[in-house]
Design an enzyme around this catalytic site. Sequence first.
Site, PDB file in Angstrom:
ATOM      1  N   GLU A 297     -14.755  14.855  55.473  1.00  0.00           N
ATOM      2  CA  GLU A 297     -14.833  16.293  55.788  1.00  0.00           C
ATOM      3  C   GLU A 297     -16.275  16.797  55.828  1.00  0.00           C
ATOM      4  OE1 GLU A 297     -11.957  17.476  52.692  1.00  0.00           O
ATOM      5  OE2 GLU A 297     -10.746  18.275  54.329  1.00  0.00           O
TER       6      GLU A 297
ATOM      7  N   HIS B 231      -4.576  24.496  54.456  1.00  0.00           N
ATOM      8  CA  HIS B 231      -5.466  23.432  53.990  1.00  0.00           C
ATOM      9  C   HIS B 231      -6.108  23.759  52.640  1.00  0.00           C
ATOM     10  CE1 HIS B 231      -9.106  20.639  55.139  1.00  0.00           C
ATOM     11  NE2 HIS B 231      -8.691  20.475  53.900  1.00  0.00           N
TER      12      HIS B 231
ATOM     13  N   HIS C 136      -9.071  22.527  47.122  1.00  0.00           N
ATOM     14  CA  HIS C 136      -7.713  22.987  47.406  1.00  0.00           C
ATOM     15  C   HIS C 136      -7.168  23.763  46.202  1.00  0.00           C
ATOM     16  CE1 HIS C 136      -7.309  19.142  50.131  1.00  0.00           C
ATOM     17  NE2 HIS C 136      -8.171  20.002  50.616  1.00  0.00           N
TER      18      HIS C 136
ATOM     19  N   HIS D   2     -15.894  22.225  48.984  1.00  0.00           N
ATOM     20  CA  HIS D   2     -14.583  22.378  49.628  1.00  0.00           C
ATOM     21  C   HIS D   2     -13.538  21.898  48.633  1.00  0.00           C
ATOM     22  CE1 HIS D   2     -11.068  21.906  51.989  1.00  0.00           C
ATOM     23  NE2 HIS D   2     -11.122  20.578  51.916  1.00  0.00           N
TER      24      HIS D   2
HETATM   25 ZN   LIG Z   1      -9.552  19.330  52.383  1.00  0.00          ZN
END
Ligand SMILES: [Zn+2]
Length: 221
Positions: free
Chosen positions: A81, A163, A102, A100
Site C-alpha cells: 500500500e 477499507h 483499519h 494507514h
Molecule cells: Zn489497508
Amino acid sequence: MVDDECRTMGELRRDLCRFSRLLHRLGFMPGTSGNLSVRLDRERLLVTPTGMSKFQLRPDDMVIVDLEGRHLEGARKVTSEVSMHLTVYHFRDDVGAVIHSHPPIATAFACAGRGLEQMLCQEAVMTLGVVPLARYATTGTGEVAASLVPYIPGHDAILLANHGAVAYGGTLLQAFQRMETVEHLAQIELVAHQLGAARTLKQEQIKELHDAKARYLMNAQ
Ligand SMILES: [Zn+2]
C-alpha cells in the site's frame, strides 16, 4: 520543515516499531494490516514491510524507498500500500509521517458509505474538522492513491470506502494522534446516533471554536 529531521535513522526505525506496536495493541492493525512511514529526507522514505504483524516488527525490518516507491535498502519487501503514502508526501510538503490502519469503528463508517462530517463534539472542530470519505478503490492498486488526491491538501485524515483510514502529520506522534482521534470521533458519532439524540454544533458555535483554535495555535508558537 519536519521535526523528525533531527532524529537519527536508528531512532526513526525504533519509533516505527514503537508506534506499530501501539496501533496493534489498540486493535487498529489486526493480522498483518496497516502500514507506517516517515520521511528521511527530500528523496527517501522509511516504510514498514509487507506481510508482518505490527506486533513483531524490529528496526531492521524497515525498508527504504525513493519517492517513486522504488526499493533502495532493506532485506524485506515494502508494503503493497506504499502508493497511498507516496501520494500524501507528494501533495503535502509539511508531512513527515503517514499512518494507514483499519480502526474498527471508523472503518465501519467507511463501510457504511459515511465520512465523519458532522460536527458533534467540540474536539472535532478543534482537531481534524471534517474527515471525508474517499471513493472505493481496490487495495494495493494505484486507484487508492487517486481516490485520496482530492482530499489530501485540505484534510489531515481521510476514510477509505470499505477499507480503513489514513492520517498524517509533521511527525509520527502527530500522525498517530490524528489516527487515534479519527477512531475517537467515530465512536462518539456512533454512540450519539445510537442514543437517538445527536445534536450537531451550530454554525455560530463552530465559528467560536475556530477562533479559539486560532488563539490556541498562536499561544502554542
Ligand atoms: Zn489497508
